[in-house]
Design a protein around this motif. Sequence first.
Motif, PDB file in Angstrom:
ATOM      1  N   GLU A 139       0.820  -1.192   0.000  1.00 31.97           N
ATOM      2  CA  GLU A 139       0.000   0.000   0.000  1.00 31.97           C
ATOM      3  C   GLU A 139       0.866   1.257   0.000  1.00 31.97           C
ATOM      4  O   GLU A 139       2.011   1.260   0.445  1.00 31.97           O
ATOM      5  CB  GLU A 139      -0.928   0.032   1.226  1.00 31.97           C
ATOM      6  N   SER A 140       0.295   2.341  -0.512  1.00 35.83           N
ATOM      7  CA  SER A 140       0.977   3.629  -0.541  1.00 35.83           C
ATOM      8  C   SER A 140      -0.051   4.743  -0.462  1.00 35.83           C
ATOM      9  O   SER A 140      -1.218   4.555  -0.840  1.00 35.83           O
ATOM     10  CB  SER A 140       1.797   3.772  -1.829  1.00 35.83           C
ATOM     11  N   ASP A 141       0.372   5.899   0.037  1.00 39.22           N
ATOM     12  CA  ASP A 141      -0.526   7.057   0.059  1.00 39.22           C
ATOM     13  C   ASP A 141      -0.829   7.536  -1.357  1.00 39.22           C
ATOM     14  O   ASP A 141      -1.819   8.230  -1.581  1.00 39.22           O
ATOM     15  CB  ASP A 141       0.106   8.203   0.864  1.00 39.22           C
ATOM     16  N   GLU A 142       0.024   7.156  -2.294  1.00 37.15           N
ATOM     17  CA  GLU A 142      -0.173   7.522  -3.693  1.00 37.15           C
ATOM     18  C   GLU A 142      -0.678   6.301  -4.467  1.00 37.15           C
ATOM     19  O   GLU A 142       0.051   5.312  -4.604  1.00 37.15           O
ATOM     20  CB  GLU A 142       1.133   8.014  -4.301  1.00 37.15           C
ATOM     21  N   PRO A 143      -1.909   6.343  -4.960  1.00 38.50           N
ATOM     22  CA  PRO A 143      -2.459   5.200  -5.694  1.00 38.50           C
ATOM     23  C   PRO A 143      -1.580   4.752  -6.853  1.00 38.50           C
ATOM     24  O   PRO A 143      -1.476   3.555  -7.136  1.00 38.50           O
ATOM     25  CB  PRO A 143      -3.815   5.726  -6.200  1.00 38.50           C
ATOM     26  N   SER A 144      -0.918   5.683  -7.528  1.00 39.71           N
ATOM     27  CA  SER A 144      -0.079   5.324  -8.673  1.00 39.71           C
ATOM     28  C   SER A 144       1.113   4.468  -8.249  1.00 39.71           C
ATOM     29  O   SER A 144       1.567   3.604  -9.004  1.00 39.71           O
ATOM     30  CB  SER A 144       0.413   6.578  -9.390  1.00 39.71           C
TER      31      SER A 144
END
Length: 210
Positions: free
Chosen positions: A143-148
């Motif tokens: 997971e990441s705070d940035e969907p990309s």
Amino acid sequence: MKYAILIGLFALLVSFTGTPYKKIALQPFDGFDKALLDTVKLTIKDVYGYQVVVMEDIALPRQAFINVKFPRYRADSLIRFLRDKDYGSMDYVMGLTPMELSHTKKDAGGHVKKPAMKYIDWGVHGLGYCPGTSSVASTAKIESDEPSVFISRLKKICIHEFGHNLGLPHCPTDKCVMQDSAEKMSTIDDAELRLCNDCKDKLASIKQSP
């Protein structure tokens, strides 16, 4: 003349797409985000040129569940499960799950890497036989705070594991998608979504071998 043209067109298709008659099944397990399936499908087609067929989701096999350090699923058990499942005309199958995966990490001699308590049930993002017909990838722990960034990680993991199925080992070339992550997420993030020239040459050689 007509048949000669058709043969020529087929040869041209093969030169651009690799082996169009080869098929890989994407097997989502329960809970996998179906909105991601097209992304994985298109990525495999773009990088390898294989036909990709999305299957209906199925339950994770209970025999793959383990709770040694954390509750998760053994990646090696899952790829054996997928390998032994009947997928008809499919040549390969890739399982996709939202659950955490693990396997036993071994050294070059085939022994459990030291310290054993750390590596006996080591978390992984994916796993694939090299060579083989089955692989598995997980969206857990990427997971990441940035969907990309999240999408990019998933794409690279899937391309990496399917590359193993096709016979590609880990690659020493910096930023190649087949590079060993060396237990660092930054390696995945820094990798490019493509095979390096050496891996392309190896793959071409593998496809041409009897």
